[in-house]
Design a protein around this motif. Structure first.
Motif, PDB file in Angstrom:
ATOM      1  N   PRO A   1       0.791  -1.236   0.000  1.00 27.19           N
ATOM      2  CA  PRO A   1       0.000   0.000   0.000  1.00 27.19           C
ATOM      3  C   PRO A   1       0.818   1.279   0.000  1.00 27.19           C
ATOM      4  O   PRO A   1       0.407   2.287  -0.580  1.00 27.19           O
ATOM      5  N   SER A   2       1.992   1.258   0.611  1.00 31.38           N
ATOM      6  CA  SER A   2       2.790   2.483   0.725  1.00 31.38           C
ATOM      7  C   SER A   2       3.923   2.558  -0.295  1.00 31.38           C
ATOM      8  O   SER A   2       4.747   3.484  -0.235  1.00 31.38           O
ATOM      9  N   VAL A   3       3.963   1.620  -1.236  1.00 29.23           N
ATOM     10  CA  VAL A   3       5.098   1.527  -2.167  1.00 29.23           C
ATOM     11  C   VAL A   3       4.626   1.756  -3.599  1.00 29.23           C
ATOM     12  O   VAL A   3       3.618   1.191  -4.021  1.00 29.23           O
ATOM     13  N   VAL A   4       5.356   2.581  -4.337  1.00 25.26           N
ATOM     14  CA  VAL A   4       5.142   2.727  -5.776  1.00 25.26           C
ATOM     15  C   VAL A   4       6.464   2.447  -6.467  1.00 25.26           C
ATOM     16  O   VAL A   4       7.452   3.156  -6.260  1.00 25.26           O
ATOM     17  N   MET A   5       6.501   1.378  -7.263  1.00 25.64           N
ATOM     18  CA  MET A   5       7.708   1.002  -7.967  1.00 25.64           C
ATOM     19  C   MET A   5       7.863   1.854  -9.234  1.00 25.64           C
ATOM     20  O   MET A   5       6.980   2.643  -9.594  1.00 25.64           O
TER      21      MET A   5
ATOM     22  N   LYS B   1      -4.515   3.892  -2.002  1.00 22.61           N
ATOM     23  CA  LYS B   1      -3.367   3.414  -2.743  1.00 22.61           C
ATOM     24  C   LYS B   1      -2.655   4.612  -3.378  1.00 22.61           C
ATOM     25  O   LYS B   1      -3.258   5.334  -4.177  1.00 22.61           O
ATOM     26  N   PRO B   2      -1.391   4.823  -3.048  1.00 20.28           N
ATOM     27  CA  PRO B   2      -0.676   5.934  -3.680  1.00 20.28           C
ATOM     28  C   PRO B   2      -0.673   5.854  -5.204  1.00 20.28           C
ATOM     29  O   PRO B   2      -0.624   6.883  -5.872  1.00 20.28           O
ATOM     30  N   ILE B   3      -0.759   4.620  -5.733  1.00 20.69           N
ATOM     31  CA  ILE B   3      -0.766   4.480  -7.190  1.00 20.69           C
ATOM     32  C   ILE B   3      -1.983   5.162  -7.784  1.00 20.69           C
ATOM     33  O   ILE B   3      -2.010   5.510  -8.976  1.00 20.69           O
ATOM     34  N   ARG B   4      -3.036   5.394  -6.986  1.00 21.07           N
ATOM     35  CA  ARG B   4      -4.237   6.057  -7.468  1.00 21.07           C
ATOM     36  C   ARG B   4      -4.230   7.564  -7.240  1.00 21.07           C
ATOM     37  O   ARG B   4      -5.205   8.240  -7.550  1.00 21.07           O
ATOM     38  N   ASP B   5      -3.150   8.097  -6.662  1.00 18.93           N
ATOM     39  CA  ASP B   5      -2.989   9.554  -6.634  1.00 18.93           C
ATOM     40  C   ASP B   5      -2.898  10.041  -8.077  1.00 18.93           C
ATOM     41  O   ASP B   5      -2.254   9.383  -8.919  1.00 18.93           O
ATOM     42  N   PHE B   6      -3.492  11.168  -8.353  1.00 17.65           N
ATOM     43  CA  PHE B   6      -3.583  11.564  -9.752  1.00 17.65           C
ATOM     44  C   PHE B   6      -2.209  11.801 -10.382  1.00 17.65           C
ATOM     45  O   PHE B   6      -2.040  11.617 -11.590  1.00 17.65           O
ATOM     46  N   SER B   7      -1.220  12.190  -9.577  1.00 16.62           N
ATOM     47  CA  SER B   7       0.131  12.369 -10.135  1.00 16.62           C
ATOM     48  C   SER B   7       0.658  11.053 -10.690  1.00 16.62           C
ATOM     49  O   SER B   7       1.266  11.022 -11.776  1.00 16.62           O
ATOM     50  N   ASN B   8       0.418   9.960  -9.988  1.00 17.04           N
ATOM     51  CA  ASN B   8       0.859   8.652 -10.474  1.00 17.04           C
ATOM     52  C   ASN B   8       0.003   8.157 -11.626  1.00 17.04           C
ATOM     53  O   ASN B   8       0.506   7.517 -12.556  1.00 17.04           O
ATOM     54  N   VAL B   9      -1.297   8.434 -11.571  1.00 13.28           N
ATOM     55  CA  VAL B   9      -2.170   8.072 -12.688  1.00 13.28           C
ATOM     56  C   VAL B   9      -1.707   8.782 -13.955  1.00 13.28           C
ATOM     57  O   VAL B   9      -1.607   8.175 -15.031  1.00 13.28           O
ATOM     58  N   SER B  10      -1.392  10.062 -13.837  1.00 12.80           N
ATOM     59  CA  SER B  10      -0.913  10.835 -14.997  1.00 12.80           C
ATOM     60  C   SER B  10       0.385  10.256 -15.539  1.00 12.80           C
ATOM     61  O   SER B  10       0.571  10.147 -16.757  1.00 12.80           O
TER      62      SER B  10
END
Length: 439
Positions: A84-88, A124-133
């Protein structure tokens, strides 16, 4: 991946409306040039004068099918964010998803990235819009190397939650960029849609977070009272998508009224209709209807909604997606054949030509037809305990061999005999169950 011509010899070719046993599929320069009864390997005397003799791929004993088209997959989120706290690294994640997906027979993937306002379940940080973009940009870059640097075709499905009011301009900008290939509108507000049963909403939320009943009720009330995209805003985004040639989908339709409202936006897909009545209503209005392959495998919806098996056999659902579990797609095809009596060509259409048609890409992929890109699978059934297991043993994308697996050889006819025995047992069981219901 430097050779895109071959003859796939002697398999059972699965077409949109029939199967052709003991046929060849001739692939020249990445496209299907002919489908014909097994021959000596020549097409009109000389298949390709400049290429010389074409390589032969032995498909005897295998189903030769189109590559699967998955229009709704959250899988890349799990690869990019395994905790949950990791974005590869996002680019590396797409390459790793590439390898996993092709092994399950997916040759065209629509990565389903979500745009949310509030994150009420697990954040989920992966769903933060910066990561989505960033993922949208990464998926767009993959197209330049399609059929060269990547194993499969990558597309983008933007899922827009109706509470993402503050991100409206960002969604519009993404649509205008031409990097979105499918747009869907979601509404997870408790009390309707997927969570029309508040007990299901409460149970689901508590599965993610340690909450009391009072805290769940407070979250539900906040969601119900939160700002939502207006009908005019949704209509504007839908119109922009259609102008870009992008199909529009609704999500968790729970009434004929909602289906009609989405049809008025020219939505062509109803994802996960809640009931059989709603699914039939969407089909009657010319919409494609989508259910999850995991639903088929489980035999029911994990949230207590429409059974995909029931919907498929009733003709109310015409597409399946992997949703959160890519391995379910191929297994669902054979489960529908074995457990529900669905003809194999109809079962494969649910994961190939029908989703390709719904996404507007069926002119190029989704079926084995002369002129189309040669996205082809070899699927074999191997013995597995008291059943047979479908496995992808070869995959071609644009005629390039992109995947091969090596399962141990089995005695000729062993898998076939086992399958026939199981088929008879299942037919008897279904007949007995039917007789019991009549009694």
């Amino acid at each position: 991946m430097d050779n895109d011509s071959c003859i796939i010899r002697g398999g059972t070719v699965v077409c949109p409306d029939r199967v052709l046993p003991d046929h060849d599929v001739v692939v020249i320069d990445g496209r299907i040039a002919a489908i014909a009864p097994r021959a000596a390997g020549e097409l009109d005397g000389e298949p390709n004068a400049s290429a010389g003799v074409l390589p032969i791929v032995d498909a005897c004993g295998a189903f030769v099918t189109p590559g699967m088209v998955d229009v709704h997959s959250d899988y890349v989120e799990n690869v990019a964010s395994p905790r949950p706290s990791v974005v590869m690294d996002l680019n590396a994640s797409l390459y790793k998803a590439d390898r996993e997906l092709v092994s399950h027979g997916v040759t065209t993937i629509f990565h389903s990235l979500s745009v949310y306002g509030a994150h009420i379940f697990d954040h989920k940080p992966i769903r933060d819009f910066s990561n989505v973009s960033a993922l949208i940009e990464a998926v767009a870059r993959l197209r330049g190397g399609e059929e060269r640097d990547h194993l499969i075709r990558h597309r983008l499905h933007m899922r827009v939650e109706v509470d993402s009011v503050d991100l409206y301009d960002d969604v519009e900008r993404c649509l205008r960029s031409g990097k979105v290939d499918l747009l869907s509108f979601m509404d997870h507000t408790p009390g309707q849609g997927q969570y029309r049963d508040m007990a299901v909403f409460s149970e689901t939320l508590k599965g993610y977070r340690d909450l009391t009943d009072e805290e769940v009720a407070c979250i539900a009330r906040q969601q119900q009272e939160s700002d939502k995209l207006t009908a005019a805003q949704m209509a504007a985004l839908a119109a922009l998508a259609r102008a870009q040639g992008v199909s529009v989908a609704s999500h968790d339709d729970d009434s004929i009224g909602k289906v009609e409202a989405m049809a008025a936006l020219d939505a062509s897909i109803s994802e996960f209709p809640i009931s059989l009545e709603v699914a039939h209503g969407a089909r009657e209005r010319g919409m494609h209807t989508l259910a999850g392959a995991p639903n088929v495998m489980l035999g029911h919806s994990h949230s207590g909604n429409l059974s995909a098996r029931e919907a498929v056999t009733a003709g109310a659902v015409d597409m399946l997606c992997s949703d959160y579990y890519p391995a379910a797609l191929l297994d669902a095809v054979f489960a529908l054949r074995d457990e529900c009596g669905v003809p194999i060509e109809q079962a494969f259409a649910l994961v190939t030509v029908n989703p390709a048609r719904a996404a507007g890409i069926d002119g190029e992929v989704g079926s084995l037809e002369v002129g189309k890109r040669a996205d082809v699978l070899l699927v074999r059934e191997i013995a597995c305990a008291e059943r047979t297991m479908p496995v992808v043993t070869r995959a071609f994308v644009g005629g390039h061999s992109v995947f091969r697996s090596h399962y141990p050889d089995q005695p000729l006819g062993y898998g076939r005999d086992l399958h026939e025995t199981l088929r008879v047992r299942r037919a008897r069981a279904r007949a007995a169950a039917g007789a019991g219901e009549e009694a």
